[in-house]
Design a protein around this motif. Sequence first.
Motif, PDB file in Angstrom:
ATOM      1  N   ARG A 272      -5.323   1.330  -1.534  1.00 33.09           N
ATOM      2  CA  ARG A 272      -6.172   0.562  -0.623  1.00 33.09           C
ATOM      3  C   ARG A 272      -5.978  -0.932  -0.852  1.00 33.09           C
ATOM      4  O   ARG A 272      -6.134  -1.425  -1.965  1.00 33.09           O
ATOM      5  N   VAL A 273      -5.632  -1.633   0.216  1.00 33.92           N
ATOM      6  CA  VAL A 273      -5.462  -3.080   0.180  1.00 33.92           C
ATOM      7  C   VAL A 273      -6.176  -3.668   1.394  1.00 33.92           C
ATOM      8  O   VAL A 273      -5.979  -3.226   2.512  1.00 33.92           O
TER       9      VAL A 273
ATOM     10  N   GLN B  43       0.814  -1.217   0.000  1.00 32.26           N
ATOM     11  CA  GLN B  43       0.000   0.000   0.000  1.00 32.26           C
ATOM     12  C   GLN B  43       0.853   1.276   0.000  1.00 32.26           C
ATOM     13  O   GLN B  43       0.422   2.319  -0.505  1.00 32.26           O
TER      14      GLN B  43
END
Length: 370
Positions: free
Chosen positions: A110-111, A88
Motif C-alpha cells: 500500500r502506497v 507497490q
Amino acid sequence: MELDVKSKQKALLFHKRPTNYQPNVFTESKQEFTELEKNIVTLVINQIGHMSLKGEIKPNVNLVFHIPFAELTKKNHSVIADAALTLQSKRLIYRNDKTEQLDAITPFPRVKFDTLDGKKIIEVTMFADVVPHFSELGKRYTKYECDIMLSLSSVYAKRMFDIVSMYQCRGQFQFNYQVEHLMEMLNCPEGYTFNDFRRNALLVAQRQLLEKANIVLEWMPAKKIGKNIVELDFIIKTQLQIASEGVKQDQQTVNNMSINEAYTTAWQLMKGYKLKGFQKDRILSDHSLLDTFFRIDSELANGVRQNVKNPTAYLVKSLGIDQLKDPKPKTKSEAKTAPSTLSLFPQGPTLRSGSVKSIGAIFGDMIMNE
C-alpha cells in the motif's frame, strides 16, 4: 490481503539519519526497483534500521512510514509520485540454490500520498510478515551512508554500493560472484550479454562509486568456459587505502637508497616547504628525523594527511622542531668555523660515491646499538 487498521503502527516522525542498516539477506536479494524506487526504499530502510537497533519494532505489527517528497526531489513531484505508485508492485526475490528454495515478496502493498504539516509525503505500508526481511539485522549486516546511496544515479551503482558495503562491513576487501548470479541480483534484463553487463552495469557502478563514495572497485575474470566469462573476482579499495599503499611504496624506495641518494632526494623535497636553513640542517643531520621527514612528506603527497592548510607548519611540528631556535654564531670568528649542512652542500648534499648503505640499514644499526 486486507489491511487490519488496528494492527497498524505509525512510524515516528520522519528523521533522516546519516547511516543505513539493513540485513545482508536483503542486500543479496534480487530487487526489481528503479533508481527512484530504490531511493524511496533507501529512506524506508533509513527509518526501520534505526528502529531495529533501538528495539522499537513490535512483532506481528504492520509498519507505516512517512517519506517527505522533499527528501527525494526539490522539484518535479510528479516523477516521485509515479515512482511511488510503481513501487507497490515491485518484488524482492530470495533464492537459495542449495535448497532450491525461492521466496518472492511484495514489500510495499500500500502506497498513498498525503500532506503532513503542510508538506507532501508518501505513506508506505509494510505488512508485518515482511518486516523481518528489512529489520532482522543479526550479528552481521550491511551499513552504508544514506546520502551516498541517494546520490548515485544508476540503479546498478546503487546495488553494487549495497554489495560493496556489505563486504566492507565484514572487513573483506575481495569477493567473488558468478556472473549469472550477480546479473540476477542486479535485475539485469533477460538476454544481457557479458559485454552489456560490463558496459551498462559494472563500468557505470565503478565510475559512480569512485566519484561519489571514494571507493575504487576493480574486477577480473576468475573463471571462463570457452571464451565466456562466468565468474568474477572483485577487489575493493578506498582512496585512503590507495594512499597508504603509496606511502608504503615510497618507504620501500627510501629504504633502498644509498645515503647520498637519500640526502639528495630530501634536499629536493624540502624545496616544497618554507623551511629555514637551520631546520633543514637539523633534519639532514639526524637520521631519525630524516626518516620521519620522508614519511610525513609521502603522507602529505599521497593524501593520507588531508585538510592540512599549512604543510610547513604541520611538518615542523610533526618533526618536533617547531620550537627549535636558530643557533646563530655570537661572533664573526664563530660564524667562519660553525659547521652547516647548507654551507657544506650549497647545491644539495653529496656524500662519497662509495657509500651504498641504505636508510633502512642505518636505522637497523641504530636499534641494535640502543
